[in-house]
Scaffold this motif. Structure first.
Motif, short mmCIF file in Angstrom:
data_model
loop_
_atom_site.label_atom_id
_atom_site.label_comp_id
_atom_site.label_asym_id
_atom_site.label_seq_id
_atom_site.Cartn_x
_atom_site.Cartn_y
_atom_site.Cartn_z
N ILE A 82 0.77 -1.22 -0.09
CA ILE A 82 -0.16 -0.03 0.14
C ILE A 82 0.83 1.37 0.17
O ILE A 82 0.75 2.12 -0.71
N ILE A 83 1.82 1.18 0.81
CA ILE A 83 2.90 2.41 1.08
C ILE A 83 3.60 2.37 -0.61
O ILE A 83 3.71 3.62 -0.84
N LEU A 84 4.17 1.42 -1.06
CA LEU A 84 4.89 1.74 -2.33
C LEU A 84 3.82 2.18 -3.45
O LEU A 84 4.19 2.97 -4.14
N PHE A 85 2.58 1.54 -3.11
CA PHE A 85 1.60 2.02 -4.47
C PHE A 85 1.23 3.64 -4.26
O PHE A 85 1.06 4.40 -5.33
N THR A 86 1.12 4.07 -3.01
CA THR A 86 0.74 5.33 -2.79
C THR A 86 2.01 6.40 -2.98
O THR A 86 1.73 7.50 -3.80
N ILE A 87 3.17 6.05 -2.79
CA ILE A 87 4.47 6.74 -3.28
C ILE A 87 4.51 6.83 -4.63
O ILE A 87 4.73 8.06 -5.30
N ALA A 88 4.30 5.78 -5.28
CA ALA A 88 4.43 5.78 -6.71
C ALA A 88 3.29 6.58 -7.38
O ALA A 88 3.61 7.20 -8.31
N SER A 89 2.39 6.68 -7.02
CA SER A 89 1.14 7.41 -7.34
C SER A 89 1.24 8.88 -7.11
O SER A 89 1.13 9.55 -8.19
N TYR A 90 1.83 9.27 -6.14
CA TYR A 90 2.58 10.75 -5.98
C TYR A 90 3.56 11.01 -7.13
O TYR A 90 3.56 11.89 -7.68
N MET A 91 4.48 10.00 -7.36
CA MET A 91 5.39 10.41 -8.32
C MET A 91 4.94 10.41 -9.83
O MET A 91 5.23 11.23 -10.44
N CYS A 92 3.97 9.47 -10.09
CA CYS A 92 3.50 9.55 -11.17
C CYS A 92 2.83 10.98 -11.33
O CYS A 92 2.81 11.55 -12.51
N GLY A 93 2.03 11.62 -10.66
CA GLY A 93 1.51 12.82 -10.62
C GLY A 93 2.33 13.95 -10.82
O GLY A 93 1.85 14.88 -11.19
#
Length: 524
Positions: A82-93
């Motif tokens: 979940i943490i990895l998914f959330t961090i990656a979402s921020y970096m994608c945006g």
């Protein structure tokens, strides 16, 4: 271990939300490619790698979730994902280039891959054995909602905001899900903690799986764009897929501690349920892919309209799934729902194929309702069928295989639809053009009408004549694409018709409480 009260409610909300979040991201980007490509200065074809990268990472990780859960502990692995998914979402945006966006989408897919199988396992564990069909019904809602909400939410964001919000919207949900997981998801049992000490890391097996599944997913995702086997890269990656998967299967059958216990496939029920799960993935993802393209490209609707056109099916599925789960919990044989589900998907494809250029979104309401009922009737029983008849200690392998098969079915459905529509377009265009004769009174009348309208707009006779032929060509193109997309819906019906014999390989026994109690006792 079953939990009760408020903790169970939180676990249900957390796991289903995480699964929905993961599945939304498989399709939410589809409607934003044009905006992303314009903003980052890339072509649509290059930008489509944003979709492909996520899908490849997703399908590699999904079958390994059981192994990683044993290696790191299920709660830890779920929390880290979940943490990895959330961090990656921020970096994608916040990506400033297409390359960085693609890289972070791959990382996001790695984190998201765990959210399906692990969410399902945690959710099932929170319920007593006799109540797990109801848990399957609730989890099934997430499986249906994700692909449906994706294009709808993506369309709203694209039409009203900017594309980074597609990724940023995951951040608050990810933070809340991580905190709730940390607080409410039960820690691993002593047996699970003890088992972690003896986990063997099969690095070679991981490499074979990554090469095989990753290459296969690439071929399915990019085959049509690269002209399939006319492209050297597709040929090489097809060979890599065959080698990687073949080597992986051989190694898993011979190594002492396999990453995935493929021997669970000795279960006729698991094989049959996975074939039908593959067909479900084909129908669900294929139809959700083809419908928005049809109504936007041919019928002229906005991305938001296209997304809302999928809503009736989602609403019906949400309504049906708890009912289906409850009746299964009370002992009704799943085979009845599987039969109804296949019939509904056949009706969905057939009724959708009756559309014409004047069809409004209301025309597709009934076909979408058929899709919603069919998805509900297949998803919940097949989740339960997948675990009947296999050793409880092999449940993680069975669940991981089932989720991987569903994703591959979806990738296969999208790839087949892309290719099939392209080939049918050529066939329909050739057929329509062959019927256009210079001496045809109908054609001359149509051209005269076009020229008259252009003349009124101020075009000289020579330009009006030339442009009228261009208008006629666009009409032929539009009609050809319409017919080819309608053929795609017919193909969905044919696919489900061909799958009907597989239904009779499923076990028809009732899911009695004693059987589920035995599964629960042995699994703990």
């Amino acid at each position: 271990m079953a939990v009760k009260g408020f903790a169970r409610v939180i676990i249900v909300l957390t796991t289903i939300s995480a699964a929905i979040m993961e599945l939304i991201d498989t399709s939410i980007v589809n409607v934003a490619l044009a905006q992303i490509s314009g903003n980052l200065g890339a072509t649509i074809e290059d930008t489509s790698w944003v979709i492909t990268a996520y899908a490849i990472a997703n399908v590699i990780i999904i079958p390994l979730t059981g192994f990683f859960a044993r290696l790191f502990g299920r709660k830890n692995y779920y929390l880290y994902s979940i943490i990895l998914f959330t961090i990656a979402s921020y970096m994608c945006g916040n990506a400033g280039s297409l390359l960085s966006l693609i890289i972070w989408r791959f990382v996001q897919g790695v984190g998201g891959g765990a959210l399906l199988s692990t969410s399902q396992a945690i959710l099932f564990d929170a319920f007593e054995p006799e109540k797990r069909p109801m848990a399957a019904g609730m989890f099934g809602m997430g499986i249906v909602l994700g692909p449906t909400i994706g294009p709808t939410l993506g369309g709203i964001i694209v039409d009203n905001y900017s594309w980074p919000l597609i990724f940023d919207i995951n951040i608050p949900f990810g933070i809340v899900a991580a905190l709730l997981t940390l607080r409410f998801v039960p820690n691993d049992t002593e047996e699970q903690l003890a088992a972690r000490k003896d986990v063997y890391i099969d690095y070679l097996g991981i490499i074979f799986l990554a090469v095989g599944i990753g290459s296969l997913q690439y071929v399915l995702e990019r085959g049509e764009a690269e002209d399939w086997f006319q492209d050297t890269g597709i040929i090489l990656l097809t060979a890599a897929a065959i080698f990687g998967l073949g080597s992986f299967i051989y190694r898993q059958l011979t190594v002492a501690q396999p990453l995935i216990n493929l021997r669970v496939l000795k279960s006729q029920n698991l094989i049959a349920s996975n074939i039908l799960t593959f067909v479900l993935g084909f129908g669900l993802f294929g139809s959700v892919f083809i419908f928005p393209v049809l109504v936007q490209r041919i019928l002229g609707y906005t991305p938001t309209d296209a997304g809302f056109g999928l809503v009736p099916g989602a609403i019906v599925a949400i309504f049906c799934m708890p009912i289906i789960g409850k009746t299964l919990q009370n002992g009704l044989s799943p085979i009845y729902y599987v039969v109804v589900g296949c019939i509904c998907f056949i009706l969905h494809g057939y009724t959708s194929s009756l559309a014409d250029l004047n069809a409004g979104l209301e025309f597709f309401t009934m076909p979408q309702i058929f899709r919603g009922i069919g998805t509900a009737c297949l998803t919940v029983p097949l989740i339960n069928q997948a675990v009947i008849g296999i050793n409880p200690k092999d449940l993680p392998s069975g669940i991981a295989l089932t989720n991987m098969i569903r994703q591959l079915g979806g990738a296969f459905g999208i790839a087949v639809m892309n290719t099939y529509v392209a080939h049918r377009y050529i066939a329909h265009r050739t057929d329509l053009v062959s019927n256009l004769q210079e001496s045809s009174p109908e054609m001359l009348e149509r051209l005269a009408g076009y020229q008259a309208n252009l003349g009124v707009q101020g075009f000289d006779p020579s330009s009006a004549q030339r442009l009228s032929y261009g208008i006629l060509d666009s009409v032929v193109m539009k009609q050809s694409y319409l017919l080819s997309y309608l053929d795609g819906f017919k193909l969905i019906s044919i696919f489900f018709l061909a799958a009907i014999p597989i239904m009779f390989l499923l076990k028809r026994q009732k899911m009695d409480k004693a059987t589920m109690q035995k599964i629960s006792e042995e699994s703990h």
